[in-house]
Design a protein around this motif. Structure first.
Motif, short mmCIF file in Angstrom:
data_model
loop_
_atom_site.label_atom_id
_atom_site.label_comp_id
_atom_site.label_asym_id
_atom_site.label_seq_id
_atom_site.Cartn_x
_atom_site.Cartn_y
_atom_site.Cartn_z
N ASP A 153 87.72 41.31 -16.81
CA ASP A 153 86.89 42.01 -17.80
C ASP A 153 86.12 41.10 -18.76
N HIS A 154 86.15 39.79 -18.58
CA HIS A 154 85.41 38.92 -19.49
C HIS A 154 83.95 38.76 -19.06
N PHE A 155 83.74 38.35 -17.82
CA PHE A 155 82.37 38.16 -17.34
C PHE A 155 81.63 39.49 -17.35
N THR A 212 87.09 42.56 -12.16
CA THR A 212 88.03 41.44 -12.10
C THR A 212 87.65 40.52 -10.95
N THR A 213 87.67 39.22 -11.21
CA THR A 213 87.43 38.25 -10.15
C THR A 213 88.61 37.29 -10.07
N ALA A 214 88.94 36.90 -8.86
CA ALA A 214 89.93 35.85 -8.62
C ALA A 214 89.27 34.83 -7.71
N ALA A 215 89.61 33.57 -7.86
CA ALA A 215 88.92 32.53 -7.09
C ALA A 215 89.83 31.35 -6.85
N ALA A 216 89.52 30.63 -5.77
CA ALA A 216 90.26 29.40 -5.44
C ALA A 216 89.27 28.37 -4.91
N PRO A 217 89.48 27.10 -5.26
CA PRO A 217 88.55 26.06 -4.82
C PRO A 217 88.86 25.54 -3.42
N ILE A 218 87.81 25.21 -2.69
CA ILE A 218 87.95 24.48 -1.43
C ILE A 218 87.66 23.02 -1.75
N LEU A 219 88.68 22.18 -1.62
CA LEU A 219 88.60 20.81 -2.11
C LEU A 219 88.36 19.81 -0.99
N SER A 240 88.54 46.44 -11.93
CA SER A 240 89.79 46.07 -12.60
C SER A 240 90.90 47.09 -12.36
N GLY A 241 90.53 48.36 -12.20
CA GLY A 241 91.53 49.39 -11.96
C GLY A 241 92.25 49.27 -10.64
N GLN A 242 91.72 48.44 -9.72
CA GLN A 242 92.37 48.24 -8.43
C GLN A 242 93.65 47.42 -8.53
N PHE A 243 93.76 46.61 -9.59
CA PHE A 243 94.77 45.57 -9.61
C PHE A 243 95.80 45.77 -10.72
N ASP A 244 97.07 45.80 -10.34
CA ASP A 244 98.12 45.56 -11.33
C ASP A 244 98.46 44.07 -11.24
N ASP A 245 99.37 43.62 -12.06
CA ASP A 245 99.67 42.18 -12.11
C ASP A 245 100.17 41.66 -10.76
N GLN A 246 100.97 42.47 -10.09
CA GLN A 246 101.55 42.04 -8.81
C GLN A 246 100.46 41.89 -7.74
N LYS A 247 99.55 42.86 -7.67
CA LYS A 247 98.48 42.80 -6.68
C LYS A 247 97.54 41.63 -6.97
N LEU A 248 97.29 41.38 -8.24
CA LEU A 248 96.39 40.30 -8.61
C LEU A 248 97.00 38.94 -8.28
N LYS A 249 98.29 38.82 -8.50
CA LYS A 249 98.98 37.57 -8.16
C LYS A 249 98.97 37.35 -6.65
N ALA A 250 99.20 38.42 -5.88
CA ALA A 250 99.18 38.30 -4.42
C ALA A 250 97.80 37.90 -3.92
N LEU A 251 96.76 38.48 -4.53
CA LEU A 251 95.39 38.13 -4.15
C LEU A 251 95.10 36.66 -4.46
N GLY A 252 95.48 36.22 -5.65
CA GLY A 252 95.24 34.83 -6.03
C GLY A 252 95.94 33.85 -5.10
N GLN A 253 97.18 34.14 -4.77
CA GLN A 253 97.93 33.26 -3.88
C GLN A 253 97.33 33.24 -2.48
N ASP A 254 96.85 34.40 -2.02
CA ASP A 254 96.23 34.47 -0.70
C ASP A 254 94.91 33.70 -0.68
N LEU A 255 94.14 33.79 -1.76
CA LEU A 255 92.91 33.00 -1.87
C LEU A 255 93.23 31.50 -1.83
N ARG A 256 94.26 31.11 -2.56
CA ARG A 256 94.65 29.70 -2.57
C ARG A 256 95.05 29.23 -1.18
N ASN A 257 95.85 30.03 -0.49
CA ASN A 257 96.30 29.64 0.85
C ASN A 257 95.13 29.54 1.82
#
Length: 259
Positions: free
Chosen positions: A199-201, A206-213, A229-246
């Motif tokens: 909700d900031h930008f 809501t955006t989640a992102a991971a770098p390709i290094l 933003s309504g799609q995500f609770d904390d658990q779903k957002l964490k799972a998305l972030g971790q999946d992006l990282r992987n």
């Protein structure tokens, strides 16, 4: 003889060089500009500048606003870039991961690449399979340090905190976070491998992102997932972030093997 041959091989076409200089300039300005400003900023004569701009418009690389007499980049330029990207085998590998992420999490997934020192552009997009979804056009440019993707570029881009603070002041947020919070998020990316902007930008997004290094940990690209933003609770957002990282780690390892 050797010297003459080298001189000939390095000869450039002045008009082409000047045209490319204009395009690079246009990629950095954030608002429509007229002939006078382009000529002044690039230190070229107004008549030469006008001819270059008119030619670039005719080739569909720039747009011209008749009413305001100003120029902006055209989507034709991004079609050229997309053609080059389509020939890039690494992008085909990344697309596979992006499709999987989009299907698994019902989000639009975007790939951002660097464009100069402080901008990025949308190189690829996989839309969410939903009636309502967030949309951006391929080729669209953003400031490098905005939203979740910006935290990723800042985390691994070797930018000084005070320099980042000044860049942060120039960013346009609907609801800007305090810089202290933003900086803490940047440092956290180094630990958890992904970033989140809720909700900031843009409010409600809501955006989640991971770098390709690269091998030296420099951020080549960033994969970003976007949803309401309504799609995500904390658990779903964490799972998305971790999946992006992987997914980003998989792509980064593949790129390392190919280089």
């Amino acid at each position: 003889m050797t010297g003459a041959k080298n001189t000939k091989s390095e000869k450039t076409v002045g008009a082409l060089v000047a045209g490319l200089k204009v395009l690079r300039y246009m990629s950095k300005v954030e608002e429509p500009v007229g002939v006078s400003r382009v000529a002044r900023d690039l230190s070229i004569s107004p008549s030469t500048c006008f001819s270059l701009l008119r030619t670039l418009v005719s080739e569909e690389l720039l747009n011209f606003n008749e009413e305001r007499k100003t120029y902006t980049l055209s989507t034709g330029l991004f079609e050229l870039a997309k053609g080059a990207l389509d020939q890039d085998h690494s992008l085909r590998v990344i697309r596979g991961e992006m499709r999987r992420l989009s299907l698994d999490h019902r989000v639009t997934v975007m790939l951002f690449r660097r464009l100069g020192a402080d901008r990025v552009f949308l190189a690829e997009r996989i839309d969410a399979d939903a009636a309502l979804r967030v949309h951006m056009s391929v080729g669209q440019r953003l400031p490098m340090y905005i939203a979740a993707l910006g935290r990723c570029f800042a985390a691994f881009g070797q930018i000084d905190r005070e320099v980042l603070r000044e860049r942060f002041k120039e960013l346009r947020w609907e609801s800007p976070p305090p810089f202290k919070e933003f900086w803490a998020d940047v440092k956290n990316v180094e630990k958890q491998g992904y970033a989140v902007d809720r909700d900031h930008f843009t409010k409600g997004i809501t955006t989640a992102a991971a770098p390709i290094l690269a091998a030296n940990n420099f951020p080549l690209m960033v994969v970003s997932a976007v949803g309401f933003s309504g799609q995500f609770d904390d658990q779903k957002l964490k799972a998305l972030g971790q999946d992006l990282r992987n997914a980003s780690e998989v792509v980064g390892e593949w790129l390392g093997r190919e280089s």
